[in-house]
Design a protein around this motif. Structure first.
Motif, PDB file in Angstrom:
ATOM      1  N   LEU A 171       0.840  -1.196   0.000  1.00  0.00           N
ATOM      2  CA  LEU A 171       0.000   0.000   0.000  1.00  0.00           C
ATOM      3  C   LEU A 171       0.876   1.247   0.000  1.00  0.00           C
ATOM      4  CD1 LEU A 171      -2.472  -1.073   2.831  1.00  0.00           C
ATOM      5  CD2 LEU A 171      -2.795  -1.377   0.376  1.00  0.00           C
ATOM      6  N   GLY A 172       0.387   2.287  -0.652  1.00  0.00           N
ATOM      7  CA  GLY A 172       1.106   3.549  -0.659  1.00  0.00           C
ATOM      8  C   GLY A 172       0.153   4.726  -0.683  1.00  0.00           C
ATOM      9  N   LEU A 173       0.666   5.895  -0.334  1.00  0.00           N
ATOM     10  CA  LEU A 173      -0.105   7.132  -0.436  1.00  0.00           C
ATOM     11  C   LEU A 173      -0.062   7.622  -1.882  1.00  0.00           C
ATOM     12  CD1 LEU A 173       1.132   8.944   2.789  1.00  0.00           C
ATOM     13  CD2 LEU A 173      -1.183   8.057   2.380  1.00  0.00           C
ATOM     14  N   LEU A 197      -6.525  14.431   3.504  1.00  0.00           N
ATOM     15  CA  LEU A 197      -6.479  12.973   3.452  1.00  0.00           C
ATOM     16  C   LEU A 197      -7.848  12.384   3.157  1.00  0.00           C
ATOM     17  CD1 LEU A 197      -4.170  11.806   6.386  1.00  0.00           C
ATOM     18  CD2 LEU A 197      -4.141  10.893   4.057  1.00  0.00           C
ATOM     19  N   ILE A 198      -7.849  11.328   2.375  1.00  0.00           N
ATOM     20  CA  ILE A 198      -9.041  10.532   2.095  1.00  0.00           C
ATOM     21  C   ILE A 198      -8.935   9.248   2.906  1.00  0.00           C
ATOM     22  CG2 ILE A 198     -10.185   9.171   0.293  1.00  0.00           C
ATOM     23  CD1 ILE A 198      -9.015  11.324  -1.682  1.00  0.00           C
ATOM     24  N   VAL A 244      -4.815   6.205   0.482  1.00  0.00           N
ATOM     25  CA  VAL A 244      -4.068   4.955   0.438  1.00  0.00           C
ATOM     26  C   VAL A 244      -4.633   4.083  -0.679  1.00  0.00           C
ATOM     27  CG1 VAL A 244      -3.439   2.863   1.708  1.00  0.00           C
ATOM     28  CG2 VAL A 244      -3.584   5.063   2.894  1.00  0.00           C
ATOM     29  N   CYS A 245      -3.732   3.519  -1.483  1.00  0.00           N
ATOM     30  CA  CYS A 245      -4.135   2.694  -2.621  1.00  0.00           C
ATOM     31  C   CYS A 245      -3.106   1.583  -2.803  1.00  0.00           C
ATOM     32  CB  CYS A 245      -4.211   3.573  -3.882  1.00  0.00           C
ATOM     33  SG  CYS A 245      -4.615   2.700  -5.398  1.00  0.00           S
ATOM     34  N   VAL A 259       3.280   9.110  -3.480  1.00  0.00           N
ATOM     35  CA  VAL A 259       3.988  10.135  -2.692  1.00  0.00           C
ATOM     36  C   VAL A 259       4.513   9.523  -1.392  1.00  0.00           C
ATOM     37  CG1 VAL A 259       2.605  11.999  -3.673  1.00  0.00           C
ATOM     38  CG2 VAL A 259       1.883  10.946  -1.526  1.00  0.00           C
ATOM     39  N   LEU A 260       5.620  10.058  -0.920  1.00  0.00           N
ATOM     40  CA  LEU A 260       6.251   9.647   0.336  1.00  0.00           C
ATOM     41  C   LEU A 260       6.434   8.129   0.460  1.00  0.00           C
ATOM     42  CD1 LEU A 260       4.511  12.021   2.924  1.00  0.00           C
ATOM     43  CD2 LEU A 260       6.663  12.348   1.717  1.00  0.00           C
ATOM     44  N   PRO A 261       7.016   7.484  -0.553  1.00  0.00           N
ATOM     45  CA  PRO A 261       7.167   6.023  -0.497  1.00  0.00           C
ATOM     46  C   PRO A 261       8.021   5.546   0.669  1.00  0.00           C
ATOM     47  CG  PRO A 261       8.456   6.951  -2.293  1.00  0.00           C
ATOM     48  CD  PRO A 261       7.599   8.049  -1.783  1.00  0.00           C
TER      49      PRO A 261
END
Length: 300
Positions: A171-173, A197-198, A244-245, A259-261
């Protein structure tokens, strides 16, 4: 006196009508779901009420409201409905056949965005298969045969289930490119919270697992909240905020930016699960094997 088969069938049709009205809230909607005439539904409900001497529904401006006795009976009829569906799947073909019905349950995002391509290839190879796909973040009960196979992001605990661990779905942003063009690219988690944020409304078992792994935000941080995974994904794609996806899913869309990995790197450990009895049915085994291979490739 023994109950005649025709009487038993008639009772089940009445109970199906009752369950449809419970689910749909009106005679007309129940009739559409059952594909029968509205007067037939009304007659079956009236027959049930007359036979048992109870009132099952009262009318209101919002539709038909179940009475307390109807609420009590609904659980029993739900159990009968699930048993009937399980029976129909089991009877759809011989255990040794690669034809027949298999029911899969998965989360919304996995079911809509990930599984269809795998299932299309499976149907190409085995055109006799009939596939049912239940989309829910609730873990359907495999012990009660609500489904034949489940894709789960929480390790199953029941001994009677067979679970194949396929790896971690990372998962990542992510944010849409136009959102970042408008607001700038975040450099910290605090920047993400500030930009918008979602996320979720209520915590699911999967969310609690992420919490335990150090999820750095909660419902109070979100400017867009929905418990629907598809709703969250749609909001990210629409440019409402950062969410988050699945990294593998977002990688298919060049407009979704990871973003921000380094600051946010989490994963759902994933299992393909079946009841130990049905895994020896050929059609279930074929579907399970295809899902294990496809999801393993997706996770990697």
């Amino acid at each position: 006196m023994n109950t005649k088969p025709s009487e038993t069938a008639s009772d089940w049709e009445r109970q199906r009508a009752f369950l449809a009205v419970m689910r749909e809230g009106s005679l007309s909607a129940a009739a559409r779901s059952l594909k029968i005439a509205q007067p037939t539904v009304r007659r079956r409900i009236e027959d049930l009420e007359r036979e048992h001497g109870v009132v099952l529904f009262t009318r209101s401006p919002a539709g038909l409201l179940p009475t307390p006795i109807a609420m009590e009976l609904a659980g029993h009829v739900e159990a009968m409905s699930k048993a009937a569906q399980s029976f129909a799947r089991a009877a759809s073909a011989e255990a040794s056949s690669d034809a027949g019905t298999v029911r899969i349950t998965a989360s919304e995002v996995v079911g809509v965005e990930v599984l269809p391509a795998m299932l299309a290839e499976l149907r190409r190879l085995h055109p006799g298969l009939v596939l049912e796909l239940g989309l829910s973040n609730r873990s359907e009960n495999l012990l009660d045969r609500e489904a034949d196979i489940a894709i789960r992001m929480v390790r199953p605990a029941q001994d009677a289930l067979v679970a194949k661990h396929i790896g971690a779905v990372r998962l990542g942003l992510h944010a849409h490119r136009r959102f970042l063009d408008r607001h700038g690219r975040p450099e910290t988690i605090e920047d993400v919270k500030r930009l918008g944020l979602i996320g979720f409304e209520t915590e699911t078992p999967g969310i609690r697992t992420l919490r335990a792994s150090g999820l750095p935000f909660g419902a109070e941080d979100f400017i867009f909240r929905t418990d629907s995974d598809l709703g969250q994904l749609a909001a990210i794609r629409a440019g409402i905020g950062i969410g988050v996806c699945h990294i593998g899913l977002a990688a298919r869309d060049p407009d979704l930016v990871h973003v921000l990995p380094d600051a946010f790197n989490m994963a759902f450990e994933t299992w393909v699960v079946a009841h130990e009895d049905v895994q020896h049915v050929r059609r279930v085994r074929l579907v399970m094997d295809a899902l294990i291979k496809g999801l393993t490739d997706y996770a990697e």
